[in-house]
Write a protein that holds these residues in place. Structure first.
Motif, PDB file in Angstrom:
ATOM      1  N   UNK A   1      59.504  95.545  24.268  1.00  0.00           N
ATOM      2  CA  UNK A   1      59.309  96.331  25.468  1.00  0.00           C
ATOM      3  C   UNK A   1      60.356  97.314  25.575  1.00  0.00           C
ATOM      4  N   UNK A   2      60.151  98.617  25.937  1.00  0.00           N
ATOM      5  CA  UNK A   2      61.133  99.432  26.277  1.00  0.00           C
ATOM      6  C   UNK A   2      61.892  99.961  24.992  1.00  0.00           C
ATOM      7  N   UNK A   3      61.462  99.544  23.532  1.00  0.00           N
ATOM      8  CA  UNK A   3      62.240 100.063  22.325  1.00  0.00           C
ATOM      9  C   UNK A   3      61.183 100.787  21.549  1.00  0.00           C
ATOM     10  N   UNK A   4      61.616 101.886  20.680  1.00  0.00           N
ATOM     11  CA  UNK A   4      60.854 102.324  19.835  1.00  0.00           C
ATOM     12  C   UNK A   4      61.359 102.484  18.548  1.00  0.00           C
ATOM     13  N   UNK A   5      60.444 102.325  17.489  1.00  0.00           N
ATOM     14  CA  UNK A   5      61.175 102.094  16.231  1.00  0.00           C
ATOM     15  C   UNK A   5      61.378 103.761  15.818  1.00  0.00           C
ATOM     16  N   UNK A   6      62.586 103.933  14.912  1.00  0.00           N
ATOM     17  CA  UNK A   6      62.969 105.099  14.487  1.00  0.00           C
ATOM     18  C   UNK A   6      63.145 105.266  13.016  1.00  0.00           C
ATOM     19  N   UNK A   7      62.506 106.166  12.389  1.00  0.00           N
ATOM     20  CA  UNK A   7      62.659 106.621  10.939  1.00  0.00           C
ATOM     21  C   UNK A   7      64.160 107.079  10.689  1.00  0.00           C
ATOM     22  N   UNK A   8      64.699 107.750  11.683  1.00  0.00           N
ATOM     23  CA  UNK A   8      66.218 108.086  11.509  1.00  0.00           C
ATOM     24  C   UNK A   8      67.027 107.045  11.425  1.00  0.00           C
ATOM     25  N   UNK A   9      66.931 105.899  12.093  1.00  0.00           N
ATOM     26  CA  UNK A   9      67.779 104.805  12.168  1.00  0.00           C
ATOM     27  C   UNK A   9      67.482 104.253  10.854  1.00  0.00           C
ATOM     28  N   UNK A  10      66.335 104.000  10.354  1.00  0.00           N
ATOM     29  CA  UNK A  10      66.186 103.306   9.003  1.00  0.00           C
ATOM     30  C   UNK A  10      67.068 104.285   7.745  1.00  0.00           C
ATOM     31  N   UNK A  11      66.810 105.431   7.886  1.00  0.00           N
ATOM     32  CA  UNK A  11      67.804 106.286   7.178  1.00  0.00           C
ATOM     33  C   UNK A  11      69.387 105.859   7.256  1.00  0.00           C
ATOM     34  N   UNK A  12      69.639 106.006   8.459  1.00  0.00           N
ATOM     35  CA  UNK A  12      71.077 105.755   8.844  1.00  0.00           C
ATOM     36  C   UNK A  12      71.326 104.222   8.350  1.00  0.00           C
ATOM     37  N   UNK A  13      70.633 103.360   8.377  1.00  0.00           N
ATOM     38  CA  UNK A  13      70.883 101.817   7.816  1.00  0.00           C
ATOM     39  C   UNK A  13      70.935 101.855   6.434  1.00  0.00           C
ATOM     40  N   UNK A  14      69.877 102.555   5.774  1.00  0.00           N
ATOM     41  CA  UNK A  14      69.958 102.960   4.157  1.00  0.00           C
ATOM     42  C   UNK A  14      71.285 103.361   3.711  1.00  0.00           C
ATOM     43  N   UNK A  15      71.775 104.530   4.272  1.00  0.00           N
ATOM     44  CA  UNK A  15      72.886 104.912   4.132  1.00  0.00           C
ATOM     45  C   UNK A  15      74.256 103.895   4.354  1.00  0.00           C
ATOM     46  N   UNK A  16      74.220 103.076   5.469  1.00  0.00           N
ATOM     47  CA  UNK A  16      75.183 102.270   5.341  1.00  0.00           C
ATOM     48  C   UNK A  16      74.961 101.112   4.158  1.00  0.00           C
TER      49      UNK A  16
ATOM     50  N   UNK B   1      68.303  97.661  -6.592  1.00  0.00           N
ATOM     51  CA  UNK B   1      67.421  96.724  -5.965  1.00  0.00           C
ATOM     52  C   UNK B   1      68.117  96.307  -4.665  1.00  0.00           C
ATOM     53  N   UNK B   2      69.451  95.992  -4.598  1.00  0.00           N
ATOM     54  CA  UNK B   2      69.907  95.724  -3.307  1.00  0.00           C
ATOM     55  C   UNK B   2      69.825  96.863  -2.407  1.00  0.00           C
ATOM     56  N   UNK B   3      69.800  98.093  -2.635  1.00  0.00           N
ATOM     57  CA  UNK B   3      69.609  99.149  -1.781  1.00  0.00           C
ATOM     58  C   UNK B   3      68.351  99.134  -1.349  1.00  0.00           C
ATOM     59  N   UNK B   4      67.378  98.714  -2.040  1.00  0.00           N
ATOM     60  CA  UNK B   4      65.728  99.077  -1.727  1.00  0.00           C
ATOM     61  C   UNK B   4      65.523  97.871  -0.717  1.00  0.00           C
ATOM     62  N   UNK B   5      66.185  96.628  -1.134  1.00  0.00           N
ATOM     63  CA  UNK B   5      66.002  95.505  -0.414  1.00  0.00           C
ATOM     64  C   UNK B   5      66.619  95.858   1.148  1.00  0.00           C
ATOM     65  N   UNK B   6      67.940  96.346   1.075  1.00  0.00           N
ATOM     66  CA  UNK B   6      68.500  96.857   2.565  1.00  0.00           C
ATOM     67  C   UNK B   6      67.573  97.533   3.126  1.00  0.00           C
ATOM     68  N   UNK B   7      66.915  98.620   2.518  1.00  0.00           N
ATOM     69  CA  UNK B   7      66.205  99.713   3.068  1.00  0.00           C
ATOM     70  C   UNK B   7      64.834  99.238   3.598  1.00  0.00           C
ATOM     71  N   UNK B   8      64.435  98.307   2.945  1.00  0.00           N
ATOM     72  CA  UNK B   8      62.968  97.294   3.682  1.00  0.00           C
ATOM     73  C   UNK B   8      63.549  96.637   4.704  1.00  0.00           C
ATOM     74  N   UNK B   9      64.333  95.918   4.605  1.00  0.00           N
ATOM     75  CA  UNK B   9      64.844  95.050   5.732  1.00  0.00           C
ATOM     76  C   UNK B   9      65.171  95.902   6.933  1.00  0.00           C
ATOM     77  N   UNK B  10      65.696  97.161   6.846  1.00  0.00           N
ATOM     78  CA  UNK B  10      65.953  97.973   7.826  1.00  0.00           C
ATOM     79  C   UNK B  10      64.694  98.580   8.425  1.00  0.00           C
ATOM     80  N   UNK B  11      63.490  98.869   7.603  1.00  0.00           N
ATOM     81  CA  UNK B  11      62.341  99.301   8.029  1.00  0.00           C
ATOM     82  C   UNK B  11      61.634  98.119   8.771  1.00  0.00           C
ATOM     83  N   UNK B  12      61.603  96.870   8.123  1.00  0.00           N
ATOM     84  CA  UNK B  12      61.145  95.734   9.037  1.00  0.00           C
ATOM     85  C   UNK B  12      61.806  95.419  10.493  1.00  0.00           C
ATOM     86  N   UNK B  13      63.177  95.799  10.398  1.00  0.00           N
ATOM     87  CA  UNK B  13      63.797  95.507  11.675  1.00  0.00           C
ATOM     88  C   UNK B  13      63.321  96.658  12.654  1.00  0.00           C
TER      89      UNK B  13
END
Length: 170
Positions: free
Chosen positions: A133-148, A113-125
């Motif tokens: 402006x000038x920023x792009x979302x990254x699935x790779x960053x969500x995966x890195x955040x989820x690993x953290x 549950x905490x891992x899924x919440x962390x991953x969900x918050x990373x996806x929202x972020x």
């Protein structure tokens, strides 16, 4: 374990504080956030340049290397990704401790549950970052955040299960 319940509000406060920092950070443009000028000003000698020049890898579909990005941008890449990993690791710790008393008898849920919440918050972020402006979302960053996040959660789980629980069983 009563101490965890008593301090639960502090863990939730940590979650809220981290989320506020992340929301503010993802609201900033790259130009507002970049550390390259600071690095250029204070790292004239380019420490570890010869060692770093041998490193190249793919991250999010782009080659990361000194040859491709330049020394300062390459170093900044590691700082930024380290901040991603570390921030979400701390978030995972806070969420795991905040939710522990709810799932203390369900070992798998106390991690999942905490891992899924962390991953969900990373996806929202990342989604929020995409609105900046000038920023792009990254699935790779969500995966890195989820690993953290899962790293922090596993550390907490190991400490609680193998270090603290045996003390309360005797």
């Amino acid at each position: 374990m009563d101490k965890l319940k008593k301090n639960e509000k502090w863990f939730w406060s940590g979650v809220v504080l981290i989320e506020l920092i992340l929301f503010y950070s993802s609201s900033m443009t790259y130009k507002q956030q970049t550390s390259v000028p600071f690095l250029e000003k204070y790292m004239h000698s380019k420490p570890l340049s010869s060692s770093l020049s041998n490193i190249r890898f793919n991250y999010g579909g782009k080659e990361q290397s000194i040859a491709n990005d330049g020394y300062y941008h390459f170093v900044e890449f590691f700082i930024r990704k380290g901040a991603h990993f570390g921030t979400y690791m701390i978030l995972g710790v806070c969420l795991c401790l905040a939710l522990y008393t709810y799932f203390q008898h369900h070992n798998l849920l106390s991690i999942f549950v905490p891992w899924m919440m962390t991953t969900g918050l990373a996806a929202f972020d990342e989604f929020h970052q995409g609105l900046t402006g000038g920023r792009t979302p990254s699935v790779t960053d969500v995966m890195l955040d989820s690993a953290g996040g899962i790293t922090g959660i596993i550390i907490v789980a190991v400490v609680l299960y193998f270090v603290l629980k045996p003390k309360f069983r005797t």
